[in-house]
Design a protein around this motif. Structure first.
Motif, PDB file in Angstrom:
ATOM      1  N   VAL A 108      -4.467   4.267   4.004  1.00 16.53           N
ATOM      2  CA  VAL A 108      -4.293   3.526   2.754  1.00 16.53           C
ATOM      3  C   VAL A 108      -4.992   2.182   2.786  1.00 16.53           C
ATOM      4  O   VAL A 108      -5.079   1.499   1.774  1.00 16.53           O
ATOM      5  CB  VAL A 108      -2.808   3.354   2.381  1.00 16.53           C
ATOM      6  N   GLU A 114      -7.452  10.369   9.883  1.00 14.29           N
ATOM      7  CA  GLU A 114      -7.679  11.352   8.815  1.00 14.29           C
ATOM      8  C   GLU A 114      -7.833  12.757   9.380  1.00 14.29           C
ATOM      9  O   GLU A 114      -7.290  13.720   8.821  1.00 14.29           O
ATOM     10  CB  GLU A 114      -8.893  10.937   7.986  1.00 14.29           C
ATOM     11  N   GLU A 149      -3.342   9.934   5.685  1.00 16.30           N
ATOM     12  CA  GLU A 149      -4.145   9.266   4.665  1.00 16.30           C
ATOM     13  C   GLU A 149      -4.213   7.787   5.038  1.00 16.30           C
ATOM     14  O   GLU A 149      -3.171   7.131   5.178  1.00 16.30           O
ATOM     15  CB  GLU A 149      -3.501   9.414   3.287  1.00 16.30           C
ATOM     16  N   ALA A 184       2.420   2.282   2.647  1.00 14.96           N
ATOM     17  CA  ALA A 184       2.252   2.883   3.969  1.00 14.96           C
ATOM     18  C   ALA A 184       3.586   3.415   4.488  1.00 14.96           C
ATOM     19  O   ALA A 184       4.640   2.833   4.222  1.00 14.96           O
ATOM     20  CB  ALA A 184       1.680   1.854   4.951  1.00 14.96           C
ATOM     21  N   THR A 185       3.510   4.516   5.224  1.00 12.79           N
ATOM     22  CA  THR A 185       4.690   5.058   5.911  1.00 12.79           C
ATOM     23  C   THR A 185       4.643   4.728   7.402  1.00 12.79           C
ATOM     24  O   THR A 185       5.601   4.987   8.118  1.00 12.79           O
ATOM     25  CB  THR A 185       4.789   6.584   5.718  1.00 12.79           C
ATOM     26  N   GLU A 204       1.135  11.648   6.045  1.00 11.61           N
ATOM     27  CA  GLU A 204       1.548  10.270   6.336  1.00 11.61           C
ATOM     28  C   GLU A 204       0.526   9.303   5.748  1.00 11.61           C
ATOM     29  O   GLU A 204      -0.667   9.578   5.726  1.00 11.61           O
ATOM     30  CB  GLU A 204       1.639  10.042   7.849  1.00 11.61           C
ATOM     31  N   ARG A 205       1.018   8.163   5.279  1.00  9.38           N
ATOM     32  CA  ARG A 205       0.164   7.112   4.711  1.00  9.38           C
ATOM     33  C   ARG A 205       0.160   5.943   5.700  1.00  9.38           C
ATOM     34  O   ARG A 205       1.215   5.360   5.950  1.00  9.38           O
ATOM     35  CB  ARG A 205       0.701   6.676   3.352  1.00  9.38           C
ATOM     36  N   THR A 256       0.816  -1.222   0.000  1.00 11.65           N
ATOM     37  CA  THR A 256       0.000   0.000   0.000  1.00 11.65           C
ATOM     38  C   THR A 256       0.846   1.267   0.000  1.00 11.65           C
ATOM     39  O   THR A 256       0.304   2.358  -0.133  1.00 11.65           O
ATOM     40  CB  THR A 256      -0.935   0.050   1.220  1.00 11.65           C
ATOM     41  N   ARG A 268     -12.601   3.163   1.735  1.00 10.77           N
ATOM     42  CA  ARG A 268     -11.274   2.759   2.195  1.00 10.77           C
ATOM     43  C   ARG A 268     -11.052   1.283   1.851  1.00 10.77           C
ATOM     44  O   ARG A 268     -11.918   0.451   2.116  1.00 10.77           O
ATOM     45  CB  ARG A 268     -11.145   2.966   3.695  1.00 10.77           C
TER      46      ARG A 268
END
Length: 185
Positions: free
Chosen positions: A156, A149, A154, A63-64, A126-127, A61, A176
């Protein structure tokens, strides 16, 4: 249209999830069947299988960070985040974190509750992949996503071990992306 999340060797992972759950009838109240993940956590091979699958979802995804919902989501999200080389964000029940916090109140089928996130955790843009053990009616998962959010992240996707499809929680999450390693219809 939301993106579909998948994991490699999905059938084997689903079988591991099914074998790792124990149904506890009439807990915490009559008529409820509690889904206990203790057997899965106690089996090193099964635990490693689901952590690897969740880490792969986080990587796929983009993601961070990985967020886990208290309490059982912590047990899954933290090792998945570490394995994916990402930070872990605990989403706590109200009153467990020092101020300042971001807070989201939400309705449960039997009352109300609130989730909190340290205000020092989230950076704008940030994800984050949200992880929990079970998706039931969707209220807690939706509140966790909205909390993130509202804090500027964000979402993901949401990844869970087990989705109780008959409780229809997925629509609560809007567009989502959702991944359940196994779904009970």
């Amino acid at each position: 249209m939301s993106r579909v999340l998948t994991v490699p060797d999905a059938e084997r992972v689903a079988a591991t999830v099914v074998a790792g759950f124990r149904d506890v009838p009439d807990f915490p109240e009559p008529g409820v069947v509690f889904k206990d993940i203790t057997p899965l956590l106690a089996d090193a091979s099964a635990f490693a299988t689901v952590v690897a699958a969740l880490a792969e979802v986080a990587r796929a995804t983009g993601a961070t960070a990985v967020a886990g919902i208290e309490a059982r989501g912590f047990m899954l999200a933290a090792p998945a985040a570490e394995r994916a080389g990402l930070g872990f964000w605990p989403i706590r029940k109200a009153g467990k974190l020092p101020a300042p916090v971001h807070r989201r109140d939400y309705a449960l089928e039997y009352g109300t509750a609130a989730l909190e996130l340290s205000a020092h955790t989230v950076g704008a843009g940030e994800r984050v992949l949200v992880v929990d053990d079970v998706l039931a009616t969707g209220g807690t998962a939706r509140a966790a996503c909205e909390l993130l959010e509202e804090a500027g992240a964000e979402v993901v996707g949401l990844a869970v071990l087990l989705e109780l499809g008959f409780l229809d929680g997925r629509p609560q999450l809007g567009q989502r992306p959702v991944l359940a390693l196994h779904t009970e219809a």
